[in-house]
Design a protein around this motif. Sequence first.
Motif, PDB file in Angstrom:
ATOM      1  N   GLU A 130      50.968  49.444  39.943  1.00  0.00           N
ATOM      2  CA  GLU A 130      50.986  48.801  38.612  1.00  0.00           C
ATOM      3  C   GLU A 130      50.070  49.561  37.639  1.00  0.00           C
ATOM      4  N   ILE A 131      48.899  49.960  38.122  1.00  0.00           N
ATOM      5  CA  ILE A 131      47.957  50.692  37.251  1.00  0.00           C
ATOM      6  C   ILE A 131      48.588  52.016  36.820  1.00  0.00           C
ATOM      7  N   GLU A 132      49.253  52.659  37.754  1.00  0.00           N
ATOM      8  CA  GLU A 132      49.921  53.936  37.474  1.00  0.00           C
ATOM      9  C   GLU A 132      51.006  53.762  36.397  1.00  0.00           C
ATOM     10  N   LEU A 133      51.747  52.653  36.489  1.00  0.00           N
ATOM     11  CA  LEU A 133      52.858  52.421  35.565  1.00  0.00           C
ATOM     12  C   LEU A 133      52.381  51.893  34.203  1.00  0.00           C
ATOM     13  N   VAL A 134      51.333  51.100  34.207  1.00  0.00           N
ATOM     14  CA  VAL A 134      50.854  50.473  32.959  1.00  0.00           C
ATOM     15  C   VAL A 134      49.953  51.422  32.177  1.00  0.00           C
ATOM     16  N   GLN A 135      49.296  52.344  32.879  1.00  0.00           N
ATOM     17  CA  GLN A 135      48.441  53.359  32.243  1.00  0.00           C
ATOM     18  C   GLN A 135      47.374  52.768  31.327  1.00  0.00           C
ATOM     19  N   PRO A 136      46.614  51.772  31.800  1.00  0.00           N
ATOM     20  CA  PRO A 136      45.601  51.199  30.902  1.00  0.00           C
ATOM     21  C   PRO A 136      44.441  52.172  30.690  1.00  0.00           C
ATOM     22  N   ARG A 137      43.757  52.020  29.548  1.00  0.00           N
ATOM     23  CA  ARG A 137      42.529  52.799  29.340  1.00  0.00           C
ATOM     24  C   ARG A 137      41.317  51.930  29.678  1.00  0.00           C
ATOM     25  N   VAL A 138      41.527  50.605  29.517  1.00  0.00           N
ATOM     26  CA  VAL A 138      40.453  49.656  29.798  1.00  0.00           C
ATOM     27  C   VAL A 138      40.942  48.697  30.892  1.00  0.00           C
ATOM     28  N   ILE A 139      40.129  48.492  31.916  1.00  0.00           N
ATOM     29  CA  ILE A 139      40.495  47.529  32.967  1.00  0.00           C
ATOM     30  C   ILE A 139      39.423  46.445  33.007  1.00  0.00           C
ATOM     31  N   VAL A 140      39.885  45.189  32.998  1.00  0.00           N
ATOM     32  CA  VAL A 140      38.966  44.049  33.018  1.00  0.00           C
ATOM     33  C   VAL A 140      39.123  43.316  34.346  1.00  0.00           C
ATOM     34  N   PRO A 141      38.278  43.627  35.333  1.00  0.00           N
ATOM     35  CA  PRO A 141      38.340  42.843  36.563  1.00  0.00           C
ATOM     36  C   PRO A 141      37.705  41.483  36.299  1.00  0.00           C
ATOM     37  N   MET A 142      38.373  40.433  36.756  1.00  0.00           N
ATOM     38  CA  MET A 142      37.827  39.091  36.541  1.00  0.00           C
ATOM     39  C   MET A 142      37.412  38.526  37.897  1.00  0.00           C
ATOM     40  N   GLY A 143      36.112  38.420  38.107  1.00  0.00           N
ATOM     41  CA  GLY A 143      35.592  37.905  39.378  1.00  0.00           C
ATOM     42  C   GLY A 143      35.333  39.021  40.379  1.00  0.00           C
ATOM     43  N   ASN A 144      34.632  38.660  41.449  1.00  0.00           N
ATOM     44  CA  ASN A 144      34.219  39.658  42.447  1.00  0.00           C
ATOM     45  C   ASN A 144      35.379  40.303  43.192  1.00  0.00           C
ATOM     46  N   ILE A 145      36.448  39.539  43.429  1.00  0.00           N
ATOM     47  CA  ILE A 145      37.548  40.115  44.225  1.00  0.00           C
ATOM     48  C   ILE A 145      38.175  41.298  43.467  1.00  0.00           C
ATOM     49  N   GLY A 146      38.480  41.082  42.204  1.00  0.00           N
ATOM     50  CA  GLY A 146      39.054  42.163  41.391  1.00  0.00           C
ATOM     51  C   GLY A 146      38.063  43.302  41.212  1.00  0.00           C
ATOM     52  N   LEU A 147      36.794  42.937  40.972  1.00  0.00           N
ATOM     53  CA  LEU A 147      35.760  43.964  40.753  1.00  0.00           C
ATOM     54  C   LEU A 147      35.595  44.841  41.999  1.00  0.00           C
ATOM     55  N   HIS A 148      35.461  44.202  43.153  1.00  0.00           N
ATOM     56  CA  HIS A 148      35.232  44.964  44.383  1.00  0.00           C
ATOM     57  C   HIS A 148      36.441  45.815  44.749  1.00  0.00           C
ATOM     58  N   ARG A 149      37.620  45.287  44.467  1.00  0.00           N
ATOM     59  CA  ARG A 149      38.838  46.065  44.747  1.00  0.00           C
ATOM     60  C   ARG A 149      38.818  47.382  43.960  1.00  0.00           C
ATOM     61  N   LEU A 150      38.289  47.318  42.732  1.00  0.00           N
ATOM     62  CA  LEU A 150      38.355  48.495  41.867  1.00  0.00           C
ATOM     63  C   LEU A 150      37.183  49.452  42.038  1.00  0.00           C
ATOM     64  N   ILE A 151      35.974  48.909  42.236  1.00  0.00           N
ATOM     65  CA  ILE A 151      34.816  49.830  42.273  1.00  0.00           C
ATOM     66  C   ILE A 151      34.019  49.772  43.575  1.00  0.00           C
ATOM     67  N   GLY A 152      34.448  48.964  44.550  1.00  0.00           N
ATOM     68  CA  GLY A 152      33.683  48.824  45.787  1.00  0.00           C
ATOM     69  C   GLY A 152      32.732  47.641  45.657  1.00  0.00           C
ATOM     70  N   SER A 153      32.107  47.265  46.778  1.00  0.00           N
ATOM     71  CA  SER A 153      31.391  45.985  46.770  1.00  0.00           C
ATOM     72  C   SER A 153      29.874  46.111  46.696  1.00  0.00           C
ATOM     73  N   HIS A 154      29.370  47.218  46.113  1.00  0.00           N
ATOM     74  CA  HIS A 154      27.919  47.396  46.042  1.00  0.00           C
ATOM     75  C   HIS A 154      27.269  46.566  44.936  1.00  0.00           C
ATOM     76  N   GLU A 155      28.064  46.041  44.007  1.00  0.00           N
ATOM     77  CA  GLU A 155      27.515  45.237  42.899  1.00  0.00           C
ATOM     78  C   GLU A 155      28.330  43.952  42.783  1.00  0.00           C
ATOM     79  N   THR A 156      27.750  42.949  42.144  1.00  0.00           N
ATOM     80  CA  THR A 156      28.497  41.694  41.998  1.00  0.00           C
ATOM     81  C   THR A 156      28.789  41.436  40.526  1.00  0.00           C
TER      82      THR A 156
END
Length: 227
Positions: A130-156
């Motif tokens: 989906e990211i490949e097809l949508v080509q966003p410049r800005v990504i807004v992860p909402m909550g820890n699950i989305g955040l960790h999926r995108l950048i890893g789980s070293h921060e909350t």
Amino acid sequence: MKVEFGSAPVAEELIRECLHRSASYDLEGFLLGQGAIPAQIMFVGEAPGATEIVEGRPFTGQAGKVLEEYLKKIGLTRQDIYISSAVRSRPFKDKVVAGTAPGKEPRISRSNRTPTKNEVLAHAPILDAEIELVQPRVIVPMGNIGLHRLIGSHETISSLHGKVLEGPIQRLEEVSDPHSRYVFGDRSYSIFPLYHPAAVIYNRSLEAVIEQDLAALKQFLDLKNNS
Ligand code: URA
């Protein structure tokens, strides 16, 4: 540029593969994300709940109402953005509930639950596509699950909400390898984490924080669009 609205055209074969990868987990239903394609900004939540599976549309339950408030505050609508999540099926938990009256049979009560790391990993190729097809410049992860999926789980989310991070995001290295792990891609994104809309429902004291974060996100998007 022509902007379409709907679900990103993720290959059916890839979806089948992910459903196969997650077949042993307690997940039900399936729906893709939805929104503008391409979109400058993409929101990434956790997983659909019961309402979303019935409606076939992301964020249509209680959290969806809060998300629409978020969008209003930053001057956007669903038509302007793409919304997806880390997992694209509903993670559920069943509980046996005793009969409420003599002679009444016990029944199973099904509730939504947070997806596990393995469930997120199993559906990772769908979000990558989906990211490949949508080509966003800005990504807004909402909550820890989305955040960790995108950048890893070293921060909350409680330490990163309302801040802009510039950098690459994680994707699954090899779809066909069941033991494959995340790697960081080459492309850089602006990542702006927010609390998940459901967090506000359960913790009203977050309202003021969210208000500030949305004002910061609006300012960031305005600056980006004018630069
Ligand atoms: N929460 C999510 O993360 N996604 C939905 O679609 C609904 C609730």
